[in-house]
Design a protein around this motif. Structure first.
Motif, PDB file in Angstrom:
ATOM      1  N   GLN C 189     -16.828  -2.557 -16.308  1.00  0.00           N
ATOM      2  CA  GLN C 189     -15.552  -2.922 -16.921  1.00  0.00           C
ATOM      3  C   GLN C 189     -14.850  -1.709 -17.523  1.00  0.00           C
ATOM      4  O   GLN C 189     -14.056  -1.843 -18.448  1.00  0.00           O
ATOM      5  CB  GLN C 189     -15.745  -4.046 -17.936  1.00  0.00           C
ATOM      6  CG  GLN C 189     -16.154  -5.348 -17.245  1.00  0.00           C
ATOM      7  CD  GLN C 189     -16.117  -6.536 -18.169  1.00  0.00           C
ATOM      8  OE1 GLN C 189     -16.637  -6.495 -19.277  1.00  0.00           O
ATOM      9  NE2 GLN C 189     -15.499  -7.625 -17.736  1.00  0.00           N
ATOM     10  N   TYR C 191     -12.136  -0.013 -16.906  1.00  0.00           N
ATOM     11  CA  TYR C 191     -11.005  -0.299 -16.027  1.00  0.00           C
ATOM     12  C   TYR C 191     -10.252   0.959 -15.609  1.00  0.00           C
ATOM     13  O   TYR C 191      -9.666   1.009 -14.528  1.00  0.00           O
ATOM     14  CB  TYR C 191     -10.065  -1.298 -16.689  1.00  0.00           C
ATOM     15  CG  TYR C 191     -10.731  -2.627 -16.933  1.00  0.00           C
ATOM     16  CD1 TYR C 191     -11.285  -3.347 -15.871  1.00  0.00           C
ATOM     17  CD2 TYR C 191     -10.849  -3.163 -18.200  1.00  0.00           C
ATOM     18  CE1 TYR C 191     -11.913  -4.558 -16.086  1.00  0.00           C
ATOM     19  CE2 TYR C 191     -11.482  -4.385 -18.418  1.00  0.00           C
ATOM     20  CZ  TYR C 191     -12.011  -5.074 -17.351  1.00  0.00           C
ATOM     21  OH  TYR C 191     -12.640  -6.264 -17.562  1.00  0.00           O
ATOM     22  N   LYS C 195      -9.456   1.636 -11.732  1.00  0.00           N
ATOM     23  CA  LYS C 195      -8.103   1.889 -11.224  1.00  0.00           C
ATOM     24  C   LYS C 195      -8.065   3.192 -10.433  1.00  0.00           C
ATOM     25  O   LYS C 195      -7.435   3.267  -9.371  1.00  0.00           O
ATOM     26  CB  LYS C 195      -7.111   1.957 -12.389  1.00  0.00           C
ATOM     27  CG  LYS C 195      -6.706   0.603 -12.938  1.00  0.00           C
ATOM     28  CD  LYS C 195      -5.719   0.777 -14.100  1.00  0.00           C
ATOM     29  CE  LYS C 195      -5.383  -0.568 -14.736  1.00  0.00           C
ATOM     30  NZ  LYS C 195      -4.604  -0.405 -15.983  1.00  0.00           N
ATOM     31  N   ALA C 220     -13.429  -7.298 -11.469  1.00  0.00           N
ATOM     32  CA  ALA C 220     -13.564  -5.836 -11.499  1.00  0.00           C
ATOM     33  C   ALA C 220     -13.304  -5.280 -10.099  1.00  0.00           C
ATOM     34  O   ALA C 220     -12.606  -4.270  -9.938  1.00  0.00           O
ATOM     35  CB  ALA C 220     -14.954  -5.446 -11.999  1.00  0.00           C
ATOM     36  N   TYR C 223      -9.649  -4.999  -9.331  1.00  0.00           N
ATOM     37  CA  TYR C 223      -8.972  -3.790  -9.822  1.00  0.00           C
ATOM     38  C   TYR C 223      -8.956  -2.704  -8.742  1.00  0.00           C
ATOM     39  O   TYR C 223      -7.952  -2.031  -8.530  1.00  0.00           O
ATOM     40  CB  TYR C 223      -9.690  -3.238 -11.065  1.00  0.00           C
ATOM     41  CG  TYR C 223      -9.086  -3.675 -12.377  1.00  0.00           C
ATOM     42  CD1 TYR C 223      -8.054  -2.957 -12.957  1.00  0.00           C
ATOM     43  CD2 TYR C 223      -9.551  -4.797 -13.047  1.00  0.00           C
ATOM     44  CE1 TYR C 223      -7.497  -3.335 -14.182  1.00  0.00           C
ATOM     45  CE2 TYR C 223      -9.001  -5.196 -14.258  1.00  0.00           C
ATOM     46  CZ  TYR C 223      -7.974  -4.457 -14.825  1.00  0.00           C
ATOM     47  OH  TYR C 223      -7.414  -4.843 -16.021  1.00  0.00           O
TER      48      TYR C 223
ATOM     49  N   PRO D 132      -7.815  -3.353 -22.262  1.00  0.00           N
ATOM     50  CA  PRO D 132      -8.800  -3.619 -21.204  1.00  0.00           C
ATOM     51  C   PRO D 132      -8.755  -5.104 -20.862  1.00  0.00           C
ATOM     52  O   PRO D 132      -9.239  -5.929 -21.620  1.00  0.00           O
ATOM     53  CB  PRO D 132     -10.117  -3.252 -21.878  1.00  0.00           C
ATOM     54  CG  PRO D 132      -9.896  -3.490 -23.332  1.00  0.00           C
ATOM     55  CD  PRO D 132      -8.436  -3.367 -23.601  1.00  0.00           C
ATOM     56  N   SER D 134      -9.548  -8.321 -18.220  1.00  0.00           N
ATOM     57  CA  SER D 134     -10.473  -8.580 -17.118  1.00  0.00           C
ATOM     58  C   SER D 134      -9.752  -8.790 -15.790  1.00  0.00           C
ATOM     59  O   SER D 134     -10.317  -8.561 -14.735  1.00  0.00           O
ATOM     60  CB  SER D 134     -11.412  -9.738 -17.455  1.00  0.00           C
ATOM     61  OG  SER D 134     -10.690 -10.877 -17.804  1.00  0.00           O
ATOM     62  N   PRO D 136      -6.501  -7.614 -13.303  1.00  0.00           N
ATOM     63  CA  PRO D 136      -5.491  -6.558 -13.180  1.00  0.00           C
ATOM     64  C   PRO D 136      -4.070  -7.101 -13.241  1.00  0.00           C
ATOM     65  O   PRO D 136      -3.121  -6.327 -13.278  1.00  0.00           O
ATOM     66  CB  PRO D 136      -5.784  -5.943 -11.807  1.00  0.00           C
ATOM     67  CG  PRO D 136      -6.487  -6.992 -11.034  1.00  0.00           C
ATOM     68  CD  PRO D 136      -7.257  -7.802 -12.051  1.00  0.00           C
ATOM     69  N   GLN D 140      -1.006  -5.091 -19.589  1.00  0.00           N
ATOM     70  CA  GLN D 140      -1.954  -4.007 -19.818  1.00  0.00           C
ATOM     71  C   GLN D 140      -1.568  -3.106 -20.994  1.00  0.00           C
ATOM     72  O   GLN D 140      -2.212  -2.081 -21.225  1.00  0.00           O
ATOM     73  CB  GLN D 140      -2.100  -3.163 -18.534  1.00  0.00           C
ATOM     74  CG  GLN D 140      -2.364  -3.963 -17.252  1.00  0.00           C
ATOM     75  CD  GLN D 140      -3.836  -4.077 -16.900  1.00  0.00           C
ATOM     76  OE1 GLN D 140      -4.608  -3.166 -17.114  1.00  0.00           O
ATOM     77  NE2 GLN D 140      -4.243  -5.235 -16.370  1.00  0.00           N
TER      78      GLN D 140
END
Lengths: 340, 340, 340, 340
Positions: C189, C191, C195, C220, C223, D132, D134, D136, D140
């Motif tokens: 996690q 992120y 990304k 996840a 992402y 953060p 979970s 996308p 954000q």
């Protein structure tokens, strides 16, 4: 057993502990570490109450070296124990399969299912007559009538049967009808029940509690064995974790772990944990590949109309297919299925 | 209750479910989503077996809207229930305190402790006579003798007493000696025992199972209440998690959660979860600050020589100090301690 | 998405929610239950912030019907995705095997191991160069030097290689040396890292976080995929539970669960969870029986002197034997191993 | 450190281990138990790789006596460390309160909230600019713009501010705007980030990972401290368990546990775990009663329209009331709130 004292523990504190342990015929071996005095305790520590010793002043922690269970440990008996349900051996080289409906719903269905599972190679019939349900408002089982149907159906197919017992007062009744008594996950630490099963002359299938460590599980088995009944089969059925895509998390690693620690046979019930028949098939195969001595699965010929746990019951056809796969997987690892 | 069908579920599948539910006098309200047909089920769903409905072909998932327990829910009874142990009310504005040794070890100690805890303001005496121990080789309690000592000691101090019952066959005996029967965490889903306690005319303190959700816990209470005994006190005592710096993780958030969902009183026992007396004090304070209707703590005047759970028992002096802190904390949140 | 309102929710509250959702081009379908008004939300809900909607007055709970991830779901893409590491396909009918040392310790050892695992049938070489260690005082890996040795050894054996990346600033470096980048459980996690990997032109092996639900894991992956990189392989490596006889509990049921929910390939790494080589063998067999698209195991020719994770590394001989078993087990379930 | 050998371990095996440890300047103290040879290892074991030693032939298990972290332990530094965020001390006798919105949504709201929380007695402003999430697809954060608004709002109210950093590349930016950098639960084992924060001259608020043991958490702190930054504040924010009536289970017992093991300050954030503002109030009171050095809570003046985590944000009025309760509870345990 090792006792780690606090940094700066006083001689009098160490003396107090030593005295207590000497009374139990144990020897103490002192060893001064950098910060901590370490006491090695030598002798039969089964009578030591560890919680009590933790309570002595100056004690930092206590570490068990040997297991807390004794008669169930592989140290105590290095060879595999074989437990017979009727004439079906659990814990031998060959793998045994228990199958049947979640609940005995009526006479006809259990007879029909018994014939089917037997035809496809199952060795033991299962079926619930007294059901532990989380809500008091749902179907609680047929009771003695259910046990009777179960016994008749098993007899007609020439195989033994098992069912779950929930109360001490029902044990005698169960002994009349079934070949093995099952203790459910919710009763794994119902010590009164375990003690009572210690004096029964039938095998006990002890399911793992949903939050029981392997050690606690073996200690629960120890209650039964210590009571005089050494015919215990352990059954992994999933533990409770944070994951919610399945009802429980089947802990297949408990199979090789238990095999290492204990001489008792261990089987796996994937049905309750998975809650979905497709997953049950995958996990039944995995259980045998992981080294289980047997599996227990739910089969229902009309799961849509099952009175309990429908979605996790295999269709007879699926069960038939699964048995063929297990036949080969068990051979790969040098075992094989028991003959029909 | 909402039934979410699989994408592409067939009319016949929906028809089959509708028929089943109509037989239970329920109405169906259909609603077509982007991908899924949604069935809203309207009426008294307490007789619906959700596991069964999950088993119907085409069902993706089922979502309960109302609780599975009924009589224990705040929807059923919006006002707080007050349960009396002897004359001590649990669930009123004031907070009640249960204290005493983990086990009744001998007559003298329980008398002495009873006097001490009473002097410092405790309202009920606790003490185990039948102990659920994970190993069969450790101290299992004094049995009836222990109950007798407990009753005598409580009587001498003018307070009621509670003790844990483990078997149905012991219930009558307990009713002779104690003012409330405690069900331990390991028996929270021992449904036979719960049903039997439903017909007892004494309050039951129902500990939360070590891996029970709040919902399962309230369903366990429902077994007792549905049996006819509405005098149930819930007791949070810690749940099992991965964290091992304490024996269990005390879930204090269960206090406000239960208060919202149920009308039953809820108390907290921090002793077993913490396993260490310093932590017990912190968590007892926190429990009252979180809104508990009472606490239950172990007190021992010589914890080093306690026969069980020594390290988690408070010294009488610590207990005295704690009571003074609880006195003020409970007032801050608009409650207060019950008078001595 | 279904919104369950509180009993007695006001029209104005429902109106407020409806307005908010209408702005997002969603339609509302109202349905009055016994106690609760139910709002069915129809349309593309991926832009709805569920936490936000939960915050509206009068909302009791919100239930997602469709998954929160999109591009990773099987609804979005019904056919299996095949991800190539070098030329090795993951997610096809055949099963692929990744093997190698936990850490690259020196040039010689990784060359020797690469030859050995290749000889016994492994398809990809693994080896850590940057190690996530819970203590800052233990071996942290050889860094770039390790990656270079790994690449050379893999090249010499004619197979591709993978290694774990921990920082965004290292991604370019990894792309020079390895054929697939692994994201460890502790970074599942992270992120920012995910990304950044979305714009990399190499496959990513995404390990499951030690307390990640399957849903969070797929989110996840989303992402990475949403960033433009659809080459994601999921890797089950054990979750954290209360059980402590193994380091983690390998959740093999995640394999069939992920297969149902997602089109991405899923492999299993039993080494870290088990912490003991005998258990690794059992669980590797079980993983393939459960339907995994591949496995990843640690092999070391001198585990006693391994710089990290020695006890869980298989001896090359054990690995050889395991490969023969997997060969047959994978055939039983209609798959087979990839050719050497 | 204690090494327990297998029953029947050979002299050569013991010799091999001894040699390895002697090279690290450690002394071995042998002690023969009933079944097992026990090796006590004396000296500075921080350089020993325990996993490696577990890999030696003949080793049964290894038991740490001292902690794996060093500079964060109370053994290393017995007195409480006080960490200053701006001029606000954490870890002193008085309790400090951090409050503010989950996310900085726009300039106006953060200014308004900053004034309100300051008026009711908060000492530090919080607000997320990089979130953060979970999925996308959800909000954000405003990024640098958000940090700027946060700083301005805090400055206008005369208090310091904190915000969560997610990437190494953002650290310099954060240092321009905030008085303390927060590491979120999902990044607690993002060791690259922790190392980078070790060379920053601002305090770090380190949240506990959702499945991190207290020991792992302190080891994560050790990464920062060992890098040169000793200004670490620990923050309990709930762990993941099976219970699903709250989002996470707030482990308040970690407060007294950490206080015992470490000299670092510890605060509690009940907002994320509870997911519901009524529960947040109960748990904030409980956190202070349990001995926390501070709390961090979300406050929002219009939670219905919050862009993230609305339902768990307190209304300003609730926050005001909570502060009055905390004022007294903190005094009961001999502490008190920091002055406004």
């Amino acid at each position: 057993m090792i006792i780690v004292m606090n940094p700066g523990a006083k001689d009098a504190q160490i003396e107090q502990i030593s005295e207590h342990l000497h009374k139990l015929d144990l020897k103490i071996h002192k060893s001064q570490g950098e910060d901590h005095m370490i006491l090695g305790v030598i002798g039969d520590i089964s009578r030591v109450d560890i919680e009590k010793v933790k309570g002595f002043d100056g004690v930092n922690k206590i570490i068990r070296i040997s297991e807390s269970y004794k008669q169930c440990s592989r140290t105590f008996k290095p060879t595999n124990t074989i437990v017979h349900v009727g004439k079906v051996p659990f814990g031998s080289k060959e793998i045994a399969v228990i199958a049947g409906p979640c609940s005995v719903e009526n006479e006809k269905m259990v007879h029909k299912l018994s014939r089917e599972i037997k035809r496809y190679g199952a060795h033991v019939l299962r079926g619930g007559a007294y059901k532990p349900r989380s809500s008091p408002y749902t179907f609680q089982g047929l009771g003695e009538e259910g046990l009777k149907y179960l016994q008749d159906a098993a007899f007609a197919s020439g195989i033994p049967c098992v069912s779950e017992v929930m109360a001490i007062s029902d044990i005698d009744l169960f002994c009349k009808y079934v070949d093995a008594l099952q203790v459910g996950a919710r009763n794994m630490q119902n010590y009164s029940l375990l003690k009572a099963l210690g004096s029964v002359d039938k095998p006990v299938i002890l399911k793992r509690g949903i939050s029981a460590t392997v050690e606690e599980w073996l200690n629960a088995a120890e209650y039964i064995v210590n009571g005089g009944n050494s015919q215990v089969i352990l059954c992994e059925r999933g533990i409770r974790t944070f994951e919610n895509s399945t009802r429980f998390t089947l802990d297949l690693s408990s199979v090789p772990v238990v095999k290492k620690l204990s001489h008792l046979p261990i089987i796996v019930d994937p049905s309750h944990a998975m809650g979905n028949r497709d997953l049950v098939v995958s996990m039944a195969r995995a259980a045998v590949a992981a080294g289980a001595d047997g599996i227990m699965v739910e089969v229902h010929d009309d799961p849509n109309n099952a009175l309990s746990d429908g979605p996790q019951s295999l269709y007879p056809k699926q069960f038939n297919h699964l048995m063929k796969e297990l036949h080969i997987i068990s051979q790969v690892i040098g075992r094989g299925l028991l003959k029909k």
